[in-house]
Scaffold this active site. Sequence first.
Site, PDB file in Angstrom:
ATOM      1  N   LYS A 204       0.836  -1.190   0.000  1.00  0.00           N
ATOM      2  CA  LYS A 204       0.000   0.000   0.000  1.00  0.00           C
ATOM      3  C   LYS A 204       0.876   1.248   0.000  1.00  0.00           C
ATOM      4  O   LYS A 204       1.790   1.379   0.823  1.00  0.00           O
ATOM      5  CB  LYS A 204      -0.927   0.002   1.220  1.00  0.00           C
ATOM      6  CG  LYS A 204      -2.033   1.048   1.151  1.00  0.00           C
ATOM      7  CD  LYS A 204      -3.054   0.838   2.248  1.00  0.00           C
ATOM      8  CE  LYS A 204      -4.210   1.812   2.109  1.00  0.00           C
ATOM      9  NZ  LYS A 204      -5.249   1.585   3.135  1.00  0.00           N
ATOM     10  N   GLU A 290     -20.255  -6.554   8.867  1.00  0.00           N
ATOM     11  CA  GLU A 290     -21.201  -5.936   9.793  1.00  0.00           C
ATOM     12  C   GLU A 290     -22.318  -6.883  10.208  1.00  0.00           C
ATOM     13  O   GLU A 290     -22.757  -6.870  11.369  1.00  0.00           O
ATOM     14  CB  GLU A 290     -21.792  -4.668   9.170  1.00  0.00           C
ATOM     15  CG  GLU A 290     -20.815  -3.518   9.029  1.00  0.00           C
ATOM     16  CD  GLU A 290     -19.937  -3.615   7.797  1.00  0.00           C
ATOM     17  OE1 GLU A 290     -19.038  -2.766   7.635  1.00  0.00           O
ATOM     18  OE2 GLU A 290     -20.140  -4.551   6.986  1.00  0.00           O
ATOM     19  N   ARG A 318     -25.690  -2.240   6.420  1.00  0.00           N
ATOM     20  CA  ARG A 318     -25.373  -3.573   5.903  1.00  0.00           C
ATOM     21  C   ARG A 318     -25.789  -4.669   6.874  1.00  0.00           C
ATOM     22  O   ARG A 318     -25.892  -5.835   6.485  1.00  0.00           O
ATOM     23  CB  ARG A 318     -23.878  -3.665   5.606  1.00  0.00           C
ATOM     24  CG  ARG A 318     -23.403  -2.696   4.546  1.00  0.00           C
ATOM     25  CD  ARG A 318     -21.922  -2.359   4.693  1.00  0.00           C
ATOM     26  NE  ARG A 318     -21.056  -3.507   4.557  1.00  0.00           N
ATOM     27  CZ  ARG A 318     -20.417  -3.829   3.430  1.00  0.00           C
ATOM     28  NH1 ARG A 318     -20.561  -3.091   2.354  1.00  0.00           N
ATOM     29  NH2 ARG A 318     -19.636  -4.879   3.385  1.00  0.00           N
TER      30      ARG A 318
END
Length: 591
Positions: A204, A290, A318
């Site tokens: 990253k 979630e 969600r």
Amino acid sequence: MSGLRQSGGISGFCKRKESKYDSFGAGHSSTSISAAQGMSVAKSMLNKRRNNCIAVIGDGAITGGMAYEAMNSAGYLRSRMIVVLNDNGQVSLPTGTPSAGGTVPASQLSTYTSNLLVSKPFQDFRSFAKSFNKLLPEEIQGLNKRIDEYARGIVSGGTLFEELGFYYVGPVDGHDLENMVPILEKLRDSPDDKPVLLHLKTIKGYGYPPAEEASDKMHGVAKFNLGTGAQIKPKAGNPSMTSIFANSLIDCATEDRAIVGITAAMPGGTGMDIFGRRFPKRTYDVGIAEQHAVTMAAGMACEGLKPFCCIYSTFMQRGYDQVVHDVAIQNLPVRMILDRAGLVGNDGPTHHGCYDLAYMGCIPNLTIMAPSDEIELKNMVSTCAAFDEGPTVLRYPRGTGYGADKLQSLFGYELEGGEIPAKGEVLPIGKGRIVRPAGGFSKNQINTRGKERKDRVAILSLGTRLHESLKAANEIEEQDDKLGVTVADARFMKPLDVDLIRELVDDHSVLITVEEGSIGGFGDHVLHFITLDGLMDDGDLKFRPMVLPDVLFEAATQTEQYEQAGLNAQHIKGTILRLTKRVNVPVLEEA
């Protein structure tokens, strides 16, 4: 790029209306495989000439169950598509927060792919080409070849994806373009319909040292110095509401060993990183999951723990079915903590927490509260911790506290030693408070305002807009010596403080509710009550709900968004002046 994530500028996420290259909108995670599969199926049904659908998904997003649902479907439907797994070891924000699982990425799949990388060197184009004939339709796999392929999967780690019906390619160095481009071209030109998973290993922020060294801090950035990577941010002032929540929860957990914290890959955004440093064995990061987080919390509550399930308001959408089915119907004491409730600024419409009051308010058994300031936030954390009779919802905004000076001067607090209390107090459930009586806070001054009911106005605020309501009340009374404005803090949307509402209606000719939420929230609950209670039957009450308008708010600062929403002090003031006929409202005539 100069307007990125600013008012009138481009979004920080894919947005179809911004570019033809943004094939599908994004903002929440784990959706790319489903979207690409839908596109692939549609292209096939419509006999479109080209069908090269590529889904890029990170090792964080692939922890979401929706990704596995899509892979399961793609395999048996043989949807022509390429899934690119971008594996950079950054599952959560930040990854490495102390938790019950240690400081490793919050994903067993991440461990799986890491082992894969150790067990097998990067695949180059030559080695890829040798095995590529498995995608050619004329190749018929014999039993021995299938055994060999399975053995290869055991060694390389590809078996998991291959058992889901994918042809696995990898691992490949995602930064080696000379090697990766021909592999992508070969996959693109394959005549086979079998879905492919291309596993890339990346770093990253690769190529920009400040980003490589602080990947989580540069996930979403403000303006920054290109040479050093230092972000240009306002000087630190009052503590953030997130840190206030986290430290308040630590205070409660210090006295109650049953308290645990759960986050869905957002420990930094929800304060669970702070909690985890103090109580690592009582902190659970479940990845971008979630639904699982909510039901896991329900299971914990069944066994006597006190779970605080900490999820952004927008991400809790969600897990909605789990809130209804696994928490509310069973009336389990799960504490649902919704950070980023309301407008969030430059992340835009995918991240605003506009809808939770509406989507939570219609569910039976929930107790819903919203703090107006940092003292109230501390109080409500303590209240959630003490309440075991059912599920609770605590929503609080993105931003910082107001500080002791403003809490005393504007909110009317009388703070001992001028200091904010270190710990919160347990509030009575469903009870609001009058914060500012008509005429202000002066105890010695006789109030001469609002002698007649028609000159008395009540503002009933829930949550963040109390600050603006108090400002509006002060400005109105400075401008008009007859009007008296009372400001009340509802504290709770469920249960409503019906006694407080009746009191406000009896004493005032105008009642205005203010909230940082969509249509269908607090104001609608108040209106529903006062109509059913007959409080409007005599026609002597004017009622107005002030809510977020029914639009999507694009990226801008929070200040700009409040202005667009019409929820600042000047807008509240304007509503009062119109309802008390202090200003003339133009009548629109038909053309």
